[in-house]
Each structure stands twice: as C-alpha cells, then as structure tokens.
Design a protein around this motif. Structure first.
Motif, short mmCIF file in Angstrom:
data_model
loop_
_atom_site.label_atom_id
_atom_site.label_comp_id
_atom_site.label_asym_id
_atom_site.label_seq_id
_atom_site.Cartn_x
_atom_site.Cartn_y
_atom_site.Cartn_z
N VAL A 124 12.43 28.01 2.65
CA VAL A 124 12.90 28.87 1.64
C VAL A 124 11.76 29.23 0.48
CG1 VAL A 124 14.45 28.52 -0.58
CG2 VAL A 124 15.20 27.62 1.48
N LEU A 125 10.88 28.08 0.23
CA LEU A 125 9.78 28.48 -0.68
C LEU A 125 8.50 29.13 0.04
CD1 LEU A 125 10.10 25.05 -2.68
CD2 LEU A 125 11.00 27.48 -3.46
N GLY A 126 8.45 28.92 1.25
CA GLY A 126 7.33 29.45 1.84
C GLY A 126 5.93 28.78 1.24
N ASP A 127 6.00 27.47 1.06
CA ASP A 127 4.78 26.89 0.36
C ASP A 127 4.23 25.71 1.11
OD1 ASP A 127 3.95 27.27 -2.88
OD2 ASP A 127 3.76 25.13 -2.10
N PHE A 128 3.15 25.24 0.86
CA PHE A 128 2.66 24.07 1.22
C PHE A 128 2.37 22.96 -0.13
CE2 PHE A 128 -0.61 20.89 2.62
CZ PHE A 128 0.13 20.45 3.68
N CYS A 129 3.27 21.99 -0.12
CA CYS A 129 2.67 21.07 -1.16
C CYS A 129 2.27 19.64 -0.52
CB CYS A 129 4.13 20.88 -1.88
SG CYS A 129 3.99 19.60 -3.23
N MET A 130 0.82 19.54 -0.91
CA MET A 130 0.44 18.50 -0.45
C MET A 130 0.81 17.21 -0.99
SD MET A 130 -3.81 19.56 -0.56
CE MET A 130 -3.75 19.56 -2.64
N VAL A 131 1.28 16.81 -2.03
CA VAL A 131 1.96 15.74 -2.88
C VAL A 131 3.30 15.55 -2.16
CG1 VAL A 131 3.27 14.64 -4.55
CG2 VAL A 131 0.73 16.08 -4.95
N CYS A 132 4.09 16.64 -1.78
CA CYS A 132 5.37 16.53 -1.10
C CYS A 132 5.29 15.97 0.25
CB CYS A 132 5.97 17.92 -0.96
SG CYS A 132 6.30 18.33 -2.67
N SER A 146 10.89 13.54 -8.51
CA SER A 146 9.93 12.40 -8.53
C SER A 146 10.43 11.14 -9.28
CB SER A 146 8.76 12.97 -9.38
OG SER A 146 9.37 13.46 -10.75
N VAL A 147 11.57 11.32 -10.17
CA VAL A 147 12.17 10.09 -10.80
C VAL A 147 12.86 9.26 -9.73
CG1 VAL A 147 14.06 9.19 -12.36
CG2 VAL A 147 12.35 11.14 -12.89
N LEU A 148 13.55 10.09 -8.96
CA LEU A 148 14.15 9.45 -7.65
C LEU A 148 13.19 8.77 -6.78
CD1 LEU A 148 16.86 12.14 -6.79
CD2 LEU A 148 17.34 10.01 -8.14
N GLY A 149 11.69 9.29 -6.67
CA GLY A 149 10.77 8.63 -5.91
C GLY A 149 10.66 7.24 -6.60
N ILE A 150 10.21 7.32 -7.72
CA ILE A 150 9.78 6.13 -8.50
C ILE A 150 10.82 5.05 -8.30
CG2 ILE A 150 9.45 5.37 -10.96
CD1 ILE A 150 8.33 8.32 -11.61
N ILE A 151 12.31 5.27 -8.71
CA ILE A 151 13.26 4.52 -8.31
C ILE A 151 13.19 3.83 -6.84
CG2 ILE A 151 15.38 3.97 -8.34
CD1 ILE A 151 15.89 5.96 -10.58
N PHE A 152 12.86 4.71 -5.83
CA PHE A 152 12.89 4.30 -4.39
C PHE A 152 11.82 3.37 -4.09
CE2 PHE A 152 11.22 5.31 -0.20
CZ PHE A 152 12.50 4.80 0.48
N VAL A 182 0.96 -1.19 0.16
CA VAL A 182 -0.07 0.02 -0.12
C VAL A 182 0.81 1.17 -0.01
CG1 VAL A 182 -1.52 1.39 1.44
CG2 VAL A 182 -2.14 -1.06 1.17
N LEU A 183 1.83 1.40 0.95
CA LEU A 183 2.69 2.32 0.92
C LEU A 183 3.59 2.74 -0.24
CD1 LEU A 183 4.25 1.95 4.62
CD2 LEU A 183 2.58 3.94 3.85
N CYS A 184 4.06 1.66 -0.88
CA CYS A 184 4.98 1.79 -2.21
C CYS A 184 3.98 2.17 -3.30
CB CYS A 184 5.68 0.54 -2.56
SG CYS A 184 6.90 0.08 -1.31
N ALA A 185 2.76 1.61 -3.31
CA ALA A 185 1.64 1.87 -4.45
C ALA A 185 1.54 3.44 -4.53
CB ALA A 185 0.66 1.07 -4.38
N PHE A 186 1.21 3.73 -3.14
CA PHE A 186 0.84 5.27 -2.94
C PHE A 186 2.12 6.23 -3.44
CE2 PHE A 186 -0.56 8.96 0.27
CZ PHE A 186 -1.49 9.37 -0.64
N GLY A 187 3.32 5.84 -2.77
CA GLY A 187 4.37 6.64 -3.24
C GLY A 187 4.62 6.57 -4.63
N LEU A 188 4.34 5.71 -5.13
CA LEU A 188 4.57 5.49 -6.80
C LEU A 188 3.66 6.61 -7.60
CD1 LEU A 188 5.56 1.67 -7.59
CD2 LEU A 188 6.81 3.64 -8.26
N VAL A 189 2.44 6.23 -7.10
CA VAL A 189 1.28 7.14 -7.65
C VAL A 189 1.68 8.61 -7.43
CG1 VAL A 189 -1.35 7.86 -7.48
CG2 VAL A 189 -0.53 5.44 -7.35
N LEU A 190 1.91 9.06 -6.20
CA LEU A 190 2.42 10.56 -5.99
C LEU A 190 3.48 10.98 -6.89
CD1 LEU A 190 2.35 10.48 -2.03
CD2 LEU A 190 0.73 11.57 -3.40
N SER A 191 4.86 9.90 -6.86
CA SER A 191 5.76 10.58 -7.70
C SER A 191 5.53 10.46 -9.24
CB SER A 191 6.86 9.23 -7.53
OG SER A 191 7.38 8.97 -6.20
N VAL A 192 4.72 9.51 -9.88
CA VAL A 192 4.34 9.48 -11.17
C VAL A 192 3.45 10.89 -11.31
CG1 VAL A 192 2.83 8.57 -12.99
CG2 VAL A 192 4.29 7.17 -11.68
#
Length: 159
Positions: free
Chosen positions: A122-130, A76-82, A9-19
């Motif tokens: 630095v960015l002062g942003d909120f990234c839900m995917v991140c 995200s490419v590093l995430g897909i590999i990971f 489940v975690l890896c599938a979710f991580g892959l979906v987020l990275s893709v």
C-alpha cells in the motif's frame, strides 16, 4: 536464564523503538517539516508511515470506530504497552503468564505481518523502525514459546 536476558534485551529494544516512533509521529504532527533520523529518502521514510492512516490503530480502528475515538491511538502506544507487559509478565513463573505471553506474541506477529504487507503493497515504503519491531516481535514469540515449554516441564517435574 538466557531467556530472561533475551527478554530484557528484546523488550528494552522494542520499548526504545516504540518511544522513538511516538516521538517522530508527535514531532511530525507539530512540525510538518520535521525530518526524522529514519527518513532517508522518499521511499525510506518512517515518519511517512507513522503519520499515515495505518500508523494509528493499525488503520482499522477509524474504520470501525470514529476517527477521533480515544481508541484510535498511535501503533507506537500499543507497542509501549505490549513491550511493558512482556517485560513484566516475563518475571512471573506461572503457566497463565506464559500462555498470555505466547498468545500476545502471536497477536503481535500477525499484526507485524499485516503492517509489513501495508508497507510493501500500500505505502510502497521501507521503514527501518517498523521492520526492526517486526523482528523483535518474532524473536519474542520464539522466546515465549521456549519459556512456556520450560515452565510446563518444571511444573510436570514438580507435580
């Protein structure tokens, strides 16, 4: 058994987020007017984060290597590999695989903390995917630590 299901489940979710992150970055590079589903406002924008300097090679590769280097890939490419490695190696019942999973998870958690600090300071942003990938990485670390302990226990009982 719970660990195997949790890993899938975690890896599938991580892959979906990275893709999805890769899709957003590529779409934004092709069309600067592209608006991703995760772009909710000026300070809640994943595409702003993905296309920033820190969205490729953790913002570090271009400092130490040329900006146009093949090593300067989207995070995200590093995430897909990971997540692919986590899923595949999670099928093996070896101490080496378990140790690699734990070590790579620690690296991902350190990377997550680093990128989270870039988001905030630095960015002062909120990234839900991140933030979602950071949570997945922490959960995978927990899962991998439990797995390593279980495999070491199995090897001791068998030996």
């Amino acid at each position: 058994i719970w660990e195997r299901k949790a890993r899938i489940v975690l890896c599938a979710f991580g892959l979906v987020l990275s893709v999805y992150a890769l899709h957003v970055e590529v779409s934004r590079e092709r069309n600067p007017d592209y608006r991703a589903m995760c772009d909710l406002g000026e300070s809640v924008s994943c595409s702003k984060v993905f296309t920033s300097r820190w969205g490729r090679g953790f913002g570090l590769v271009q400092v130490f290597v040329a900006k146009d280097s093949p090593l300067n890939q989207p995070n995200s490419v590093l995430g897909i590999i990971f997540y692919t490695l986590q899923m595949g190696l999670g099928l093996l019942l070896s101490k080496r695989a378990a140790m690699f999973l734990v070590v790579s998870s620690w690296v991902s958690v350190v990377g997550s903390i680093y990128l989270a600090s870039i988001l905030v300071f630095v960015l002062g942003d909120f990234c839900m995917v991140c933030v979602s990938t950071y949570i997945v990485n922490f959960a995978l670390l927990f899962t991998n630590l439990k797995r390593r302990k279980a495999i070491e226990g199995m090897k001791e009982k068998a030996g």
